[in-house]
Write a protein that holds these residues in place. Sequence first.
Motif, mmCIF file in Angstrom:
data_model
loop_
_atom_site.group_PDB
_atom_site.id
_atom_site.type_symbol
_atom_site.label_atom_id
_atom_site.label_comp_id
_atom_site.label_asym_id
_atom_site.label_seq_id
_atom_site.Cartn_x
_atom_site.Cartn_y
_atom_site.Cartn_z
ATOM 1 N N GLU A 250 0.815 -1.206 0.000
ATOM 2 C CA GLU A 250 0.000 0.000 0.000
ATOM 3 C C GLU A 250 0.858 1.270 0.000
ATOM 4 O OE1 GLU A 250 -2.564 0.327 3.424
ATOM 5 O OE2 GLU A 250 -2.495 2.484 3.146
ATOM 6 N N GLU A 251 1.952 1.237 0.777
ATOM 7 C CA GLU A 251 2.803 2.422 0.860
ATOM 8 C C GLU A 251 3.394 2.751 -0.516
ATOM 9 O OE1 GLU A 251 3.448 4.686 3.138
ATOM 10 O OE2 GLU A 251 2.099 3.790 4.615
ATOM 11 N N PHE B 282 1.095 6.914 -6.590
ATOM 12 C CA PHE B 282 -0.087 7.755 -6.822
ATOM 13 C C PHE B 282 0.265 9.226 -6.607
ATOM 14 C CE2 PHE B 282 -4.019 9.838 -5.486
ATOM 15 C CZ PHE B 282 -4.927 9.371 -6.428
ATOM 16 N N ALA C 218 0.735 4.103 -2.759
ATOM 17 C CA ALA C 218 0.414 5.480 -2.388
ATOM 18 C C ALA C 218 1.494 6.433 -2.909
ATOM 19 C CB ALA C 218 0.284 5.593 -0.868
#
Lengths: 601, 396
Positions: B218-219, B225, B222
């Motif tokens: 997820e990191e 993104f 992110a």
Amino acid sequence: MHDVGLIRNFSIIAHIDHGKSTLADRLIQLAGIVDERTFQDQILDNMEIERERGITIKSQAVALPYVAADGRSYTLNLIDTPGHVDFSYEVSRALASCEGVLLVIDAAQGVQAQTVANLYLALEHDLTIIPVINKIDLPAADIPKVKGQIAAELGLDPEEALLCSAKEGTGVEAVMEEIVRRIPPPGGDENKPLAALIFDAQYDSYRGTVIHVRLFDGTVAAGDVIRLFSTGATYRVEEVGHFLLHRQKREALRAGEVGYVIAGIKTIADVRTGDTITHDERPCPRPLAGFRESKPVVFASIYPIAADDYEDLAAALEKYKLNDASFVYEKDSSAALGHGFRCGFLGLLHLEVVQERLEREYDLGIILTPPSVRYRFLLKSGEVVEVDNPARYPDPAAIDHAEEPYIRAVMILPDRYLGAVMKLCRDKRGENPHLHYPSPGRVEMTFEMPLAEVIYDFYDRFKSVTQGYGSFDYELIDYRPSRLVLLDILVNGERVDALSQIVHRDQARPRGLTACERLQEEIPRQMFKIAIQAAIGSEIIARTTISPFRKDVTAKCYGGDITRKRKLLEKQKKGKKRMKMIGSVSIPQSAFLAVLKSDSP
Amino acid sequence: MTGITESPPTGGLYIHFPFCRAKCPYCHFYSINNLDYLDEFFEGVSKEMGRRDRLFSALDTVYIGGGSPSLMTLSHLEKILGAVGRHWRVVEEAEITVEVTPEGLDYKWLTGAGELGVNRLSLGIQSLQAGILSFLRRRHDAADALKALEAVAAAGIVNVSVDLLYGVPGQDLEEWLRDLEKILETSPAHLSLYELTLERGTELWEEHRRGLFAMPGEETAALFFRETSRLLTRAGYEHYEVSSYARGTSRRCRHNLRYWRHEPYLGLGPSAHSFLPPGGRDASPAVGRRWWNVSDVDEYLGRLRSGNFPVEETEELNHRSLAFEALFLALRTSDGLDLEGWRRRYGEENCLLNDRVLEAACGEGLLRREGERILPTTMGLALADRLAVELWGGTA
């Protein structure tokens, strides 16, 4: 023809796991009142939780028909008793309805702490005791040793002990026969005024309250007007009968018999287990003795997760209370959790059982706050206040000194665990240890400890350090001076009153840190950083944080994905409903109890 | 006499062209590689138009997706756009998009498509890295991709969108940003930059389940993104939806905006989805209606031949459900949600927001408030789904 000579009322008592339920099942099977196909293991333990935990919580009764060697047909009323230290009051109610008990002892483990405790209870009720050595099929069975313990530790005649293996069925018939031979028939006079003891009650949604009774004198039949002694309330009896696994209607119940009474009692608060039933017109002169009031020692609040469920929770508690006379509750409210109830329990296990039953049987999502004992505060004004709810913690400036309840713990364990248990008890502020060696290799240890320490993960750690070989029992002894503080928990700076605890000054810091760490584990990551702090007054003594999500969105969402996406998000919304919003933070149910768990294995 | 008859609205049309040479291992859209069905497919879609043309008085967006619509010959394209024109009035400024892949994209096809009215292309480049293209089992390379971009420019189609994937196992952030810059040199009007998502039933999903590769955490996702948004914003693009960037508001994908704004759209072809908001001509005023076609060409054609709708399922959406959809869709876009309009459209009692969460989300920089409008920040866009769930204050 009613002949009390053909009735025997008895109970089975044992240390946990010594085979009480298996023996009960065998007796039921032998009596032929249930066919093999419907025969379930441990029929008397008919509540799911009991089955899963392998413990008996609620007493139940069953009438076993038995044709004895003398050719006569007897009715053996088996009254089951709860098997845990938290439920000694329920045991006492069941025992008061009996003339005798089977004291079951594991042939391999021998006499254990609760064997002794149960024996004392039976002796208090002046019951005939038949020792039964069970599990004789085990390779580790040591019958001579157990017989030695029966003589030395229980003071009973070892030659009277019956040998059986309930699991294999050996010796069970002889147990039936000895019940008839040794346990006296009930006394009582059916011509005297009615005196019936309520030893249990259940709520039937069709029939109202079903009262479980043991008749000592008189008779009761449908159409009678009865009176409940404690309240004076009167009811017309609709139905009486006895229990053959299920209710079996009969014309009347007579002195000496065990059975049920249905009298259209809708207000369940009118029935108090332990009360005496008599006839309104011709009452008995005084209530039956032998029951003692149960005293809750552990307190916690119950809140519905959804505020809308408050009424349902109130109704569920009212119903639950009917089946559990030892459970007490009153209204409570919290800034964080809204309206709920403050409840008193006999112990931590009792608390967990209530929680599970409310969730399973009433399908309620509830939150239980950290349990507390009842503290005593002596104020500078000279006033004494008792506080079992951290929300009612007095103004610290007004307190002269505080006292907390102490217990005497009795632990029996193999001596190789002595060091570990000693250390555990010392960690738990235990004092004044006494050691006693009832038999080689075993030690009986007593310790005086604050009750608050026992409810804080003591059982788990005790079981762990004795690898399950230790037994533990306790009684309240007195209140002793203590240095207490109110430990608050703050989530994102907001005090969550429902997570506050009253703790000993010296333990505030480690407790605070443990609580923060537990909450860190239990609260799922959310959109924002969450700060969890423990505080005494305005002083922050521990802190943890939960890092937020950084990315949680599907890359593509157009065309057909919308229905699928909505369904997925709706599922998440449902999950959220199982949590409590404190400010903008969703806290799961499990977090509220988790603050009480320490990190020791 | 009946009451007032509303004239049907202007709508958007999606046509699903379900043919591919080979299925990409990450794609979960319905497709087959048997081109024998092509002619029958066009007949089927024309028939379906005949069953559905009353829904809209006119079209202002048409989107041909797939599948690989660039497998269509110009005469196919003519046939299908001709049919569209016979069934509906296509407004003058309509956006007409076709999804294309870089391989075999030639000048002649592009100019021909332009003459037929196609004024927007969505070009599935996915990556400029050989390693990543091979992981995705794409059949083109970086050179093909850049050549395709040149061909599009030469053909005079200026409204072009480039599809790229990030968050691919083994992808390097710096390399990804360099690729983006290389693409930006061609000044595409629009970019769709998707994080690779494993969908159940795809080959990649299966391989991942068997442990053949690990997805970035997820990191990492992110970070990609954030950095992507930063680069594109600096280059003058508007990050107007989670995965969508436009060189100016006029270059936003008007067809996709319909999905996020709960505007009516009709989907034709196997597996295509349609939506009519409440109050439309073919829906009772109280509910919205969404339906989707069967995901099987045979069955799709069979049903149309026997005079039935090729619908697999229809769903009626009450105002409460619509309000929730509108919330999570709006939070995907930089325009956010106009609370007043939302409440007016779906009813005050159905539009439930948790004020404490709203306040916290604004305080933490996930949302901005402009009067009655709440707008997600870049951080908020990255959390749009969770934001919607947490903000929703309703019980259902």
